[in-house]
Every structure is written in C-alpha cells, then in structure tokens.
Enzyme design. Structure first.
Site, PDB file in Angstrom:
ATOM      1  N   GLU A 197       0.844  -1.219   0.000  1.00 22.14           N
ATOM      2  CA  GLU A 197       0.000   0.000   0.000  1.00 22.14           C
ATOM      3  C   GLU A 197       0.864   1.248   0.000  1.00 22.14           C
ATOM      4  OE1 GLU A 197      -2.911  -0.272   3.131  1.00 22.14           O
ATOM      5  OE2 GLU A 197      -4.179  -1.588   1.924  1.00 22.14           O
ATOM      6  N   GLU A 399      -5.247  -8.143  -1.321  1.00 20.95           N
ATOM      7  CA  GLU A 399      -5.999  -8.108  -0.055  1.00 20.95           C
ATOM      8  C   GLU A 399      -7.466  -7.812  -0.316  1.00 20.95           C
ATOM      9  OE1 GLU A 399      -4.520  -5.522   3.038  1.00 20.95           O
ATOM     10  OE2 GLU A 399      -2.445  -6.048   2.593  1.00 20.95           O
TER      11      GLU A 399
HETATM   12  C1  BG6 Z   1      -4.238  -2.971   4.700  1.00 22.99           C
HETATM   13  C2  BG6 Z   1      -2.901  -3.474   5.126  1.00 22.99           C
HETATM   14  O1  BG6 Z   1      -4.235  -1.599   4.955  1.00 22.99           O
HETATM   15  O2  BG6 Z   1      -5.389  -3.363   5.368  1.00 22.99           O
HETATM   16  C3  BG6 Z   1      -2.941  -4.624   6.117  1.00 22.99           C
HETATM   17  O3  BG6 Z   1      -2.077  -3.796   4.048  1.00 22.99           O
HETATM   18  C4  BG6 Z   1      -4.079  -4.404   7.082  1.00 22.99           C
HETATM   19  O4  BG6 Z   1      -1.691  -4.681   6.740  1.00 22.99           O
HETATM   20  C5  BG6 Z   1      -5.387  -4.413   6.312  1.00 22.99           C
HETATM   21  O5  BG6 Z   1      -4.118  -5.309   8.137  1.00 22.99           O
HETATM   22  C6  BG6 Z   1      -6.610  -4.245   7.186  1.00 22.99           C
HETATM   23  O6  BG6 Z   1      -6.471  -3.134   8.023  1.00 22.99           O
HETATM   24  P1  BG6 Z   1      -6.670  -3.268   9.597  1.00 22.99           P
HETATM   25  O7  BG6 Z   1      -6.354  -1.933  10.131  1.00 22.99           O
HETATM   26  O8  BG6 Z   1      -8.089  -3.672   9.776  1.00 22.99           O
HETATM   27  O9  BG6 Z   1      -5.732  -4.324  10.046  1.00 22.99           O
END
Ligand code: BG6
Length: 506
Positions: A197, A399
């Site tokens: 990201e 993701e």
């Molecule tokens: C993304 C990241 O921003 O979202 C992850 O690459 C992160 O590392 C994921 O865990 C979800 O965000 P959060 O804050 O719910 O863990």
C-alpha cells in the site's frame, strides 16, 4: 449460467504481513522496526474518543513517543511485538492454509530480521534461514509464496537516523536488501511485491516509510522540511525509485521473476449528480492513481504538476531517477480492496490529499462493518474494470477481507456467516469482472488466520477463517480453530470458484 469462469491455474489464497503475525521481535538477531512501536488502540477507546478514523491516533509518529516506548515498553501495549507467534507456529499454520487448498500465500519478509539496522553490510543468516524454512514449508504443500519486501515495518534505525525514505541512504539500503533476498530465494519465490500500500505514506508515513514527522535527527540529502506534503511526496518518490530499481534487479537476477506494485485502491463515488462532486472524485482518484501510474507507466502523470506547483512541493529527482522509473515498471498490478468512498466538492479548484482512510460521508446504500468500513462488492467489480482499463496488466488481488468480532460458541465453533457472505459477494463480483474481460490471476483473502490489526493493533478485529485464541493483550492459549468460513473457502477453492453457495456443513 456458466460458472466455470476462473482460469484453471487461478491463484486462490490469503495474505499476511510479517509484523502482524511473526512476533519474536527480538529473537535470532532481529532489529527493531517501526511496527514495534504501533500501540494498541481498542475499539472501546476509539468509541470513547468518538473517532471512527482509525488511521490517526494509533501509531507512534513522533520521536518523543518512540523514545518513551523504548524507555518504558511495559507501560505501552505493543501487540505487533508478539503477533500470533507465527515465527514458531509457521508449520502448523501453513498446514492449515494447505488444508483449505491454498495455491498462494502472500506474506512479507521482515527487513530488520535480515538486516537488523536496515543498512548493515552483511545479512543476518538466522533471519535468512527462517524464510528458507517458511518457503520450503509452503512448497511442501504445493503453495506458491508471494512476498512483499516492505509491509509497514521499516527498520527503526533508518527511521531515526535518516528519516526513513526521506533519505537516499534508505533507498540504497532497500536495494541492497532486495538484492540479497531476491538472489537468495529466486528458486523458491517467483512473485515479489515491493511496498505494501505505497499510497499509505499520505496517512501513515511513519510505519510505511519510516518518516518521523519533524523528528528525524539527520537527513542525508539535506532536504528541508517544507511541510508534511513535501516530506511525504519526497519519501514516496524515493520509494518509487527503490521499487523501480528492484524490478530491474529482479529481472537481471532471474528473468522468470515477476514484480508487482501494491496499491490501497480507493474507489470513489460522487455524493450527488453535481458536476462539482464528480470533479472531487476526479481529484481524489488522481491521488490514488498517482502511485500506480508511476509504477506501471514509468513517469509522473501530468495531473500532479499543478498540485505540486500550487502547493510549493518540490520533489527532488536524483540523476538517473527518471530513467530508473521508466525502466523499472511493474509486471503486474496488485491492490487491496476493502471499501468505497463518497466525495463531496470541497470548494477548492485543486485537490488536496485527505490522509483519511474511512470517508466521513456515509453512503446510505451500503452496510458498514463493525469498524465502520462500507461493504461494497459491486465497487470491487467497478474498480477491477477501472484498473484493467487503465493499465492492461494482469491483476492480483493482494488483499480483500472483513474485520469482524467473532463469537466463540459453547461447543468451540465460530459460525461466521457474515464473513462467508462478504466473501461470496466479492468473489461473485470478481467473477463478473473476469467475464467483463479483466485479467485477474489470483485472489488473496486478507488475514486467513486471525492476526494483529494494522490500524489499531487489535486482535478483536478478526479477519481469519482460522481462529486464534488470543486477545488484544496477547492473553490466550494461541490455539488455532477452524471457523465455518474455513470450510466455505475450501469449497470455493476446490470448485475453482464455480460453487459459491453458502450450503456447507459445519
Ligand atoms: C491494509 C494493510 O491496509 O489493510 C494490512 O495492508 C491491514 O496490513 C489491512 O491489516 C486491514 O487493516 P486493519 O487496520 O483492519 O488491520
């Protein structure tokens, strides 16, 4: 309806990050990283503060906070230091992923496990050996590892001494690190991502880029602090150069290797049919596309010139940077996709990055997760089309997932139908995008095993199909349990995405 839409070698799997799973923050020679200074912010605390924006208060971003965390670690909760103990449980955890039928496991290497200070001359063999074991374990189960080189864990030494990626010294250190691990693992890892990201620099410069705003002791290139945008855009320029140099070196090491970007994709809708709101969408979009435009097209897009000029931002290009960006374009695009945003005109003729991840304007058509993230599967199809339309490069979903509070039944089961529902709807829309003609070659669910949240360092915010018995404070047996979604994803993978109905026994 023909449901056999996914290519036969489609990479189904899941994604994690070293700093959110490994723990063992001071074992076997690992050095400190920025993620070791991310404090726990519980939902209760955020609710008390009346905040929904998770990306403001959670991370240490001043040298004072870091100093206090170093001096008094026991008075802080720093859960990324213990993660879910994957450093010791990796065999059992990978076996569970394999049981779901995983084809790909996106994970990251902790830079400071390999080079404790980030810029050491010689790598730490114990760190290197750990990842050898992890990759071997993946291959034993027929799982392809996909590796992110930097996922929100810049070595602390580089942050404190050089302002992280504000300095060219950190670029050199990163390239040395990339060269070392790519050469070492070239026969075990085909897919590499440079920076997780990368656009997160706007909201989170400390963890993602090692930039301590106003606090770095020494900036070797003498770049004056002209304000935070100046710092953030200079740091990310340096990261984009480091990324481009990494693409080139990976291809030199082994032409079969493939290197991708990683963008937190922010798909925006206009709040109304007013042209001004649509204009705001255009502005916000530019701030999101910018990073991938550079990484995929190899040059700065026209639209940033006005923003830089009117805000007195002077991104310094070192000799050779222009060529490096052009010659180091990525082989494929990866995104994280969680939600969509609503834009209202701000009354200004030029865009300004907000640095916020959750939009303040609610979309009345969408449900929210327990953490206030709008759930928008159709937005997923829209964004996949937008990306393919723009770059015509293969896309990997690095993701997608739902953070939720899970309930443990008295018989030990976790019936997470909400997670199954979220996945089904998103996979359906990905299938539609593939039917539209978009070239998607893989999908990684974020956090297939419960892990420490990036934004708040909570365990309570669970993404996994595998439950980990551990609370926000690291208490619990650590036992792993299969949730209902475990069997759902297994069925999805086994049928190569053809069977998406919720009908499963648990
Ligand atoms: C993304 C990241 O921003 O979202 C992850 O690459 C992160 O590392 C994921 O865990 C979800 O965000 P959060 O804050 O719910 O863990």
């Amino acid at each position: 309806m023909d449901n056999n839409v996914f290519p036969k070698d489609f990479l189904w799997g899941g994604a994690t990050a070293a700093n959110q799973i490994e723990g063992a923050f001071d074992e076997d020679g690992r050095g400190l990283a920025t993620s070791d200074f991310a404090r726990l912010v519980s939902k209760q605390e955020r609710d008390t503060e009346g905040k929904f924006d998770e990306h403001v208060p959670h991370n240490a971003s001043s040298s004072e906070m870091v100093a206090d965390m170093k001096a008094n670690p026991d008075s802080w909760h720093l859960p990324k230091r213990w993660g879910i103990d994957f450093y010791h449980t990796y065999k059992e955890d990978i076996a569970l992923l394999a049981e779901m039928g995983f084809k790909v496991f996106r994970m990251s290497i902790s830079w400071s496990r390999i080079f404790p200070n980030g810029d050491d001359k010689q790598p730490n063999e114990l760190g290197l050996a750990f990842y050898d074991k992890v990759f071997d374990e993946c291959h034993k189960h027929g799982i392809e590892p996909m590796v992110t080189l930097s996922h929100f864990d810049t070595p602390l030494h580089l942050a404190e001494e050089y302002g992280g990626f504000l300095s060219r010294h950190t670029v050199d250190a990163f390239v040395h690190y990339a060269q070392t691990v790519i050469a070492r693992y070239q026969s075990k890892v085909k897919y590499w991502l440079t920076f997780n990201e990368i656009n997160n620099v706007l909201s989170n410069p400390f963890t993602s880029s090692g930039v301590i705003l106003g606090g770095a002791k020494k900036v070797s290139d003498g770049n004056p602090y002209l304000g935070h945008w100046q710092e953030k855009f200079q740091a990310v320029h340096n990261q984009m150069v480091a990324s481009a140099l990494t693409v080139q070196l990976a291809h030199r090491i082994n032409p079969n290797l493939r290197v991708g970007n990683m963008l937190c994709r922010l798909e925006n809708y206009a709040e109304s049919t007013k042209p001004e709101d649509q204009l705001q969408v255009l502005f916000e979009d530019h701030f999101n596309w910018f990073f991938t435009d550079v990484q995929a097209n190899g040059e700065y897009p026209y639209y940033m010139k006005r923003f830089f000029k009117e805000n007195h931002i002077n991104v310094e290009f070192a000799p050779g940077d222009k060529e490096a960006l052009l010659e180091g374009t990525v082989d494929f695009i990866t995104i994280s996709y969680y939600m969509t945003y609503v834009m209202r005109y701000r009354g200004e003729p030029v865009p300004k990055p907000t640095g916020r991840l959750v939009s303040d304007i609610k979309n009345p058509n969408l449900e929210l997760s327990a953490w206030g993230w709008p759930i928008d599967p159709i937005g997923f199809r829209i964004t996949l089309n937008h990306i393919y339309d723009r770059y015509h490069l293969p896309i990997f979903i690095s993701e997608n997932g739902l953070g939720a509070v899970d309930q443990l039944e008295s018989d030990g089961r976790i019936i997470d139908d909400y997670r199954i529902d979220y996945m089904r709807k998103h996979v359906e829309q990905m299938r539609e995008a593939i039917k539209d003609g978009v070239d998607v070659f893989g999908y990684a669910w974020w956090g297939p095993i419960d892990l420490v949240s990036s934004g708040t360092s909570e365990m309570t915010k669970r993404y996994g199909m595998i439950y980990v018995d551990q609370d926000d404070y690291g208490q619990g047996t650590g036992e792993r349990k299969r949730k209902k979604s475990f069997y759902y994803y297994k069925k999805v993978i086994q049928s190569n995405g053809a069977e998406l109905d919720n009908d499963i026994k648990y």
